[in-house]
Structure formats: structure tokens, C-alpha cells
Design a protein around this motif. Structure first.
Motif, PDB file in Angstrom:
ATOM      1  N   ASN A 165       0.862  -1.174   0.000  1.00  0.00           N
ATOM      2  CA  ASN A 165       0.000   0.000   0.000  1.00  0.00           C
ATOM      3  C   ASN A 165       0.904   1.231   0.000  1.00  0.00           C
ATOM      4  O   ASN A 165       1.452   1.618   1.029  1.00  0.00           O
ATOM      5  CB  ASN A 165      -0.907  -0.005   1.223  1.00  0.00           C
ATOM      6  CG  ASN A 165      -1.818  -1.213   1.257  1.00  0.00           C
ATOM      7  OD1 ASN A 165      -2.935  -1.174   0.784  1.00  0.00           O
ATOM      8  ND2 ASN A 165      -1.322  -2.322   1.813  1.00  0.00           N
ATOM      9  N   ILE A 166       1.080   1.817  -1.175  1.00  0.00           N
ATOM     10  CA  ILE A 166       1.988   2.944  -1.357  1.00  0.00           C
ATOM     11  C   ILE A 166       1.211   4.239  -1.148  1.00  0.00           C
ATOM     12  O   ILE A 166       0.170   4.445  -1.772  1.00  0.00           O
ATOM     13  CB  ILE A 166       2.607   2.927  -2.766  1.00  0.00           C
ATOM     14  CG1 ILE A 166       3.272   1.584  -3.053  1.00  0.00           C
ATOM     15  CG2 ILE A 166       3.601   4.077  -2.933  1.00  0.00           C
ATOM     16  CD1 ILE A 166       3.589   1.356  -4.522  1.00  0.00           C
ATOM     17  N   GLY A 167       1.708   5.103  -0.278  1.00  0.00           N
ATOM     18  CA  GLY A 167       1.031   6.361   0.001  1.00  0.00           C
ATOM     19  C   GLY A 167       1.893   7.566  -0.302  1.00  0.00           C
ATOM     20  O   GLY A 167       2.994   7.702   0.242  1.00  0.00           O
ATOM     21  N   THR A 168       1.373   8.430  -1.178  1.00  0.00           N
ATOM     22  CA  THR A 168       2.066   9.683  -1.517  1.00  0.00           C
ATOM     23  C   THR A 168       1.093  10.861  -1.510  1.00  0.00           C
ATOM     24  O   THR A 168       1.362  11.889  -2.093  1.00  0.00           O
ATOM     25  CB  THR A 168       2.726   9.596  -2.906  1.00  0.00           C
ATOM     26  OG1 THR A 168       1.699   9.451  -3.909  1.00  0.00           O
ATOM     27  CG2 THR A 168       3.693   8.414  -2.998  1.00  0.00           C
ATOM     28  N   ASP A 169      -0.047  10.673  -0.841  1.00  0.00           N
ATOM     29  CA  ASP A 169      -1.099  11.687  -0.799  1.00  0.00           C
ATOM     30  C   ASP A 169      -1.439  12.180  -2.203  1.00  0.00           C
ATOM     31  O   ASP A 169      -1.447  13.381  -2.489  1.00  0.00           O
ATOM     32  CB  ASP A 169      -0.697  12.863   0.099  1.00  0.00           C
ATOM     33  CG  ASP A 169      -1.895  13.718   0.505  1.00  0.00           C
ATOM     34  OD1 ASP A 169      -3.030  13.189   0.481  1.00  0.00           O
ATOM     35  OD2 ASP A 169      -1.705  14.903   0.832  1.00  0.00           O
ATOM     36  N   GLU A 181       8.584   4.443  -9.785  1.00  0.00           N
ATOM     37  CA  GLU A 181       9.525   3.336  -9.656  1.00  0.00           C
ATOM     38  C   GLU A 181       9.128   2.407  -8.512  1.00  0.00           C
ATOM     39  O   GLU A 181       9.235   1.183  -8.625  1.00  0.00           O
ATOM     40  CB  GLU A 181      10.940   3.879  -9.429  1.00  0.00           C
ATOM     41  CG  GLU A 181      12.033   2.817  -9.437  1.00  0.00           C
ATOM     42  CD  GLU A 181      12.213   2.124 -10.785  1.00  0.00           C
ATOM     43  OE1 GLU A 181      13.064   1.230 -10.876  1.00  0.00           O
ATOM     44  OE2 GLU A 181      11.491   2.466 -11.752  1.00  0.00           O
ATOM     45  N   THR A 182       8.651   2.976  -7.421  1.00  0.00           N
ATOM     46  CA  THR A 182       8.165   2.147  -6.319  1.00  0.00           C
ATOM     47  C   THR A 182       6.992   1.291  -6.780  1.00  0.00           C
ATOM     48  O   THR A 182       6.933   0.079  -6.515  1.00  0.00           O
ATOM     49  CB  THR A 182       7.741   3.027  -5.132  1.00  0.00           C
ATOM     50  OG1 THR A 182       8.855   3.824  -4.713  1.00  0.00           O
ATOM     51  CG2 THR A 182       7.270   2.168  -3.957  1.00  0.00           C
ATOM     52  N   LEU A 183       6.070   1.897  -7.493  1.00  0.00           N
ATOM     53  CA  LEU A 183       4.909   1.166  -8.004  1.00  0.00           C
ATOM     54  C   LEU A 183       5.328   0.083  -8.990  1.00  0.00           C
ATOM     55  O   LEU A 183       4.824  -1.047  -8.939  1.00  0.00           O
ATOM     56  CB  LEU A 183       3.944   2.148  -8.670  1.00  0.00           C
ATOM     57  CG  LEU A 183       2.651   1.563  -9.247  1.00  0.00           C
ATOM     58  CD1 LEU A 183       1.805   0.945  -8.142  1.00  0.00           C
ATOM     59  CD2 LEU A 183       1.868   2.649  -9.985  1.00  0.00           C
ATOM     60  N   ARG A 184       6.262   0.393  -9.865  1.00  0.00           N
ATOM     61  CA  ARG A 184       6.704  -0.571 -10.876  1.00  0.00           C
ATOM     62  C   ARG A 184       7.295  -1.812 -10.223  1.00  0.00           C
ATOM     63  O   ARG A 184       6.980  -2.955 -10.609  1.00  0.00           O
ATOM     64  CB  ARG A 184       7.738   0.068 -11.803  1.00  0.00           C
ATOM     65  CG  ARG A 184       8.220  -0.861 -12.926  1.00  0.00           C
ATOM     66  CD  ARG A 184       9.452  -0.329 -13.618  1.00  0.00           C
ATOM     67  NE  ARG A 184      10.627  -0.327 -12.764  1.00  0.00           N
ATOM     68  CZ  ARG A 184      11.353  -1.410 -12.492  1.00  0.00           C
ATOM     69  NH1 ARG A 184      11.007  -2.594 -12.976  1.00  0.00           N
ATOM     70  NH2 ARG A 184      12.422  -1.317 -11.711  1.00  0.00           N
ATOM     71  N   ILE A 185       8.156  -1.624  -9.235  1.00  0.00           N
ATOM     72  CA  ILE A 185       8.810  -2.760  -8.583  1.00  0.00           C
ATOM     73  C   ILE A 185       7.788  -3.610  -7.840  1.00  0.00           C
ATOM     74  O   ILE A 185       7.822  -4.848  -7.899  1.00  0.00           O
ATOM     75  CB  ILE A 185       9.916  -2.262  -7.638  1.00  0.00           C
ATOM     76  CG1 ILE A 185      11.049  -1.616  -8.452  1.00  0.00           C
ATOM     77  CG2 ILE A 185      10.457  -3.406  -6.778  1.00  0.00           C
ATOM     78  CD1 ILE A 185      12.074  -0.895  -7.610  1.00  0.00           C
ATOM     79  N   ILE A 253      13.359  -1.781  -4.041  1.00  0.00           N
ATOM     80  CA  ILE A 253      12.746  -0.459  -3.930  1.00  0.00           C
ATOM     81  C   ILE A 253      13.727   0.552  -3.348  1.00  0.00           C
ATOM     82  O   ILE A 253      13.937   1.637  -3.905  1.00  0.00           O
ATOM     83  CB  ILE A 253      11.483  -0.523  -3.052  1.00  0.00           C
ATOM     84  CG1 ILE A 253      10.400  -1.354  -3.735  1.00  0.00           C
ATOM     85  CG2 ILE A 253      10.964   0.879  -2.743  1.00  0.00           C
ATOM     86  CD1 ILE A 253       9.208  -1.658  -2.832  1.00  0.00           C
ATOM     87  N   LEU A 254      14.328   0.217  -2.217  1.00  0.00           N
ATOM     88  CA  LEU A 254      15.210   1.170  -1.541  1.00  0.00           C
ATOM     89  C   LEU A 254      16.421   1.517  -2.390  1.00  0.00           C
ATOM     90  O   LEU A 254      16.829   2.693  -2.462  1.00  0.00           O
ATOM     91  CB  LEU A 254      15.648   0.613  -0.191  1.00  0.00           C
ATOM     92  CG  LEU A 254      14.543   0.386   0.847  1.00  0.00           C
ATOM     93  CD1 LEU A 254      15.152  -0.079   2.161  1.00  0.00           C
ATOM     94  CD2 LEU A 254      13.713   1.643   1.056  1.00  0.00           C
ATOM     95  N   ASN A 255      17.008   0.527  -3.035  1.00  0.00           N
ATOM     96  CA  ASN A 255      18.170   0.811  -3.874  1.00  0.00           C
ATOM     97  C   ASN A 255      17.791   1.631  -5.095  1.00  0.00           C
ATOM     98  O   ASN A 255      18.563   2.486  -5.539  1.00  0.00           O
ATOM     99  CB  ASN A 255      18.850  -0.499  -4.279  1.00  0.00           C
ATOM    100  CG  ASN A 255      19.711  -1.068  -3.154  1.00  0.00           C
ATOM    101  OD1 ASN A 255      20.847  -0.647  -2.962  1.00  0.00           O
ATOM    102  ND2 ASN A 255      19.158  -2.010  -2.408  1.00  0.00           N
ATOM    103  N   ALA A 256      16.587   1.404  -5.633  1.00  0.00           N
ATOM    104  CA  ALA A 256      16.124   2.218  -6.758  1.00  0.00           C
ATOM    105  C   ALA A 256      15.911   3.667  -6.331  1.00  0.00           C
ATOM    106  O   ALA A 256      16.294   4.605  -7.064  1.00  0.00           O
ATOM    107  CB  ALA A 256      14.832   1.635  -7.318  1.00  0.00           C
ATOM    108  N   LEU A 257      15.325   3.878  -5.171  1.00  0.00           N
ATOM    109  CA  LEU A 257      15.111   5.245  -4.689  1.00  0.00           C
ATOM    110  C   LEU A 257      16.433   5.962  -4.464  1.00  0.00           C
ATOM    111  O   LEU A 257      16.590   7.140  -4.841  1.00  0.00           O
ATOM    112  CB  LEU A 257      14.298   5.216  -3.391  1.00  0.00           C
ATOM    113  CG  LEU A 257      12.874   4.672  -3.481  1.00  0.00           C
ATOM    114  CD1 LEU A 257      12.185   4.746  -2.111  1.00  0.00           C
ATOM    115  CD2 LEU A 257      12.049   5.412  -4.527  1.00  0.00           C
TER     116      LEU A 257
END
Length: 267
Positions: A165-169, A181-185, A253-257
């Protein structure tokens, strides 16, 4: 009892853990009923799930239970989700709407004011300081707020909660490429279900700190606990295979960010 533990690193990413704490001051522990003493709504083992996934990452970790005071709530007490069921700054119930305090010993205004000063302010002072430090080094800071919740909670939502559950308002708290990128992974994992800005759009931490125009980006990740726990009932142990698979995805995710961070620095 210290309310927060900080481990500093040199990555542009900061991990926040507001709900992993299980410590209870005596004046709180003595007033919780049997259900409250289970600390059912803790983000069980989330700090272990993320441990070692990103070199040199900074972590800011709460020590005390969210039943003392919820560090991901607006200190004014304003609801994050108006019109929807939720728990407050000092929870009176579990996420199942079951009372957690002995009758007649519920928190009062003086408790709220005390714990705002003793717990909420030190945690967010520490988080603010780390964001400023990381931004000074990299020109940008990415705050990744780490959460988990049980997958079935009828009082809060219908059916089974997605795993990620990704939250970015609604995209307001971070650059579009971080969200994408978070969503893609997450979506690349065929054995998990993902939603962006669904029931959990990001709590007070994400909304308060995430201002991309200032170089500070924030994402909340709420994981359904069944994705990494053996059971969502006591004793809330990690499931070896599930947690190993989840760690692989979270590491990506973390390494991509972290890899995207230099592109976000404004000249």
C-alpha cells in the motif's frame, strides 16, 4: 526511557519506524486492559524486515508503543481520514474497535500533553534533524516511512488489504519518478497485490515532511502483515519464506530510490 533511536548513515534515504516500539511506561502499562497489553496493532518486526537492505541508510526508530501516543498522527488531533474510521493521537481502541484501557482509567488531556512533549516531539525533532542533515549532504532527502497492518480489519476497510500500500497523498509528497519506480517494482511481483494511494494515502509523517519543491520527498509503505508474518495473531512471528521474499522486493525499492536521488537535485 529514550523515546527514539537514531542510526546515521550517508545514504540519501531515511527509514522511519514510528510503530515498531513495544516499550510501555509504568503509568501506561498499569492502565491498559488485557487486550491493550497484547499491543496487537504494533508494526511487528518491520525494522527487522528492512534491516541491512540499503547500505548506509539512516534509521529513526520509535522505542515506545503506539498505545502511548501515535507518532504518525497530527499532534493537533485532526483526523488523517475525515469521515473514515481510524484511531486517534492516543488510541482508545484497537483497529478492531475494541477498548484497550481499563474502564475509568482512559487517557485524559494531561496525558496527551505530557506524551506530546515526552514522545512525539523528541521523535519528530530527531527525524527533522536527520532530514536536514541528509539534505545538506546530498541536496535532497528521501523519507521512506515504514508501516504494516493486519490484512483483514473490517472496522477500517472491506475485504483483504493489498500486500503493498503505497502512500504519496495523491502524488503530492514526492517526485513522480519516485512514486512510479516504487509502483513498478511492487507490481512486478506476481505473487503480491499492490495499490497506490488506496485506503492508506500516507499518514501525518508523509504529508508533513514530503514537499518535493524543497528537496524533501516522502513515501509511506504500508505492508499487509500476512505478506511477511506467519500469523497476524500472537505471537506475531516472521514467516521465513514470506519475509525473505519481501526483503528481496523491498531491497529493490530502496536501492532504486537511492539511485534516483541525484536526478532530483535542483541546480
Amino acid at each position: 526511557m529514550q523515546p527514539v533511536r537514531v542510526e546515521r548513515g550517508n545514504s540519501p534515504v531515511i527509514l522511519a519506524f514510528p510503530h515498531v516500539g513495544t516499550e510501555l511506561p509504568t503509568e501506561v502499562a498499569d492502565r491498559l486492559n488485557e487486550e491493550g497489553g497484547l499491543l496487537r496493532d504494533t508494526d511487528w518486526h518491520i525494522h527487522r524486515l528492512y534491516d541491512g537492505l540499503l547500505p548506509e541508510v539512516t534509521t529513526v526508530t520509535a522505542i515506545q508503543s503506539r498505545y502511548v501516543l501515535d507518532l504518525n498522527r497530527d499532534p493537533s488531533g485532526v483526523s488523517l481520514y475525515p469521515g473514515q474510521a481510524t484511531t486517534g493521537l492516543i488510541p482508545l481502541t484497537t483497529f478492531d474497535n475494541l477498548p484497550i484501557w481499563h474502564e475509568g482509567r482512559e487517557p485524559a488531556d494531561r496525558d496527551r500533553d505530557h506524551w506530546l512533549n515526552a514522545v512525539h516531539r523528541p521523535y519528530h525533532d530527531a527525524l527533522s534533524a536527520e532530514i536536514a542533515r541528509v539534505k545538506a549532504v546530498h541536496g535532497v532527502a528521501i523519507l521512506y516511512d515504514c508501516h504494516s497492518i493486519r490484512s483483514h480489519i473490517p472496522w477500517l476497510f472491506d475485504g483483504r488489504l493489498p500486500d503493498f500500500n503505497i502512500g504519496t497523498d495523491g502524488g503530492a509528497t514526492c517526485a513522480p519518478e519516485l512514486e512510479a519506480e516504487t509502483l513498478r517494482i511492487c507490481q512486478a511481483s506476481a505473487d503480491h497485490v499492490t495499490v497506490l494511494n488506496g485506503r492508506f494515502r500516507g499518514g501525518w509523517t508523509t504529508r508533513h515532511y514530503g514537499h518535493p519543491e524543497t528537496g524533501v520527498h516522502a513515501i509511506q509503505m504500508e505492508l499487509a502483515q500476512i505478506s511477511h508474518l506467519a500469523s497476524e495473531e500472537p505471537p506475531f512471528e516472521l514467516h521465513p519464506a514470506r519475509s525473505t521474499r519481501m526483503r528481496e522486493i523491498l531491497a529493490d525499492i530502496l536501492n532504486a530510490l537511492a539511485g534516483l536521488a541525484p536526478r532530483l537535485v535542483r541546480p
